[in-house]
Write an enzyme that holds these catalytic residues in place. Sequence first.
Site, mmCIF file in Angstrom:
data_model
loop_
_atom_site.group_PDB
_atom_site.id
_atom_site.type_symbol
_atom_site.label_atom_id
_atom_site.label_comp_id
_atom_site.label_asym_id
_atom_site.label_seq_id
_atom_site.Cartn_x
_atom_site.Cartn_y
_atom_site.Cartn_z
ATOM 1 N N LYS A 187 0.835 -1.202 0.000
ATOM 2 C CA LYS A 187 0.000 0.000 0.000
ATOM 3 C C LYS A 187 0.875 1.259 0.000
ATOM 4 C CE LYS A 187 -3.647 -2.390 2.572
ATOM 5 N NZ LYS A 187 -4.419 -2.380 3.840
ATOM 6 N N HIS B 21 -1.656 -5.446 1.645
ATOM 7 C CA HIS B 21 -2.919 -6.181 1.520
ATOM 8 C C HIS B 21 -2.591 -7.560 0.989
ATOM 9 C CE1 HIS B 21 -6.948 -7.376 0.231
ATOM 10 N NE2 HIS B 21 -6.352 -7.804 -0.872
#
Length: 149
Positions: A9, A115
């Site tokens: 991210k 993620h």
Amino acid sequence: MERTFLMVKPDGVQRGLIGEVITRFERRGFKMVASRFEKLPDARVMEHYAEHVQKPFFPGLKAYITSGPCFLMVWEGKDIVKISRDMIGATNPAGAAPGTIRGDYALEIGMNVIHGSDSVETANREIAIHFKPEELVSYTRIDEQYLYE
């Protein structure tokens, strides 16, 4: 072989953690079969996080994910979905064990570095959202004979 989708991210990108993430997965014996560095468009963020769009935290999540570039990857290996989740650690860094990516590098639940798909079905859906089939590269690692029975 099973595949999963991982995404470093914006906070992980800004903190220079892409190489650390790749190293951990390569050393574990997994192989990257696709990757891309990009700033995600709003429409794709909404598709990726479709189950959260109506939740009160979604506007902040969308603003964060689109705040800078992400590094998207598809990895392959035996039981990779479960093992990658174990390597990543709990969503809330306060509960992430030391030695996991989030346990070692994340401080906030909203900015937790990475993620990872939470099931094989989710992995297949997320891979299809971010990559075309022809972007997935099939190859054999030279050490695969020493990794799997």
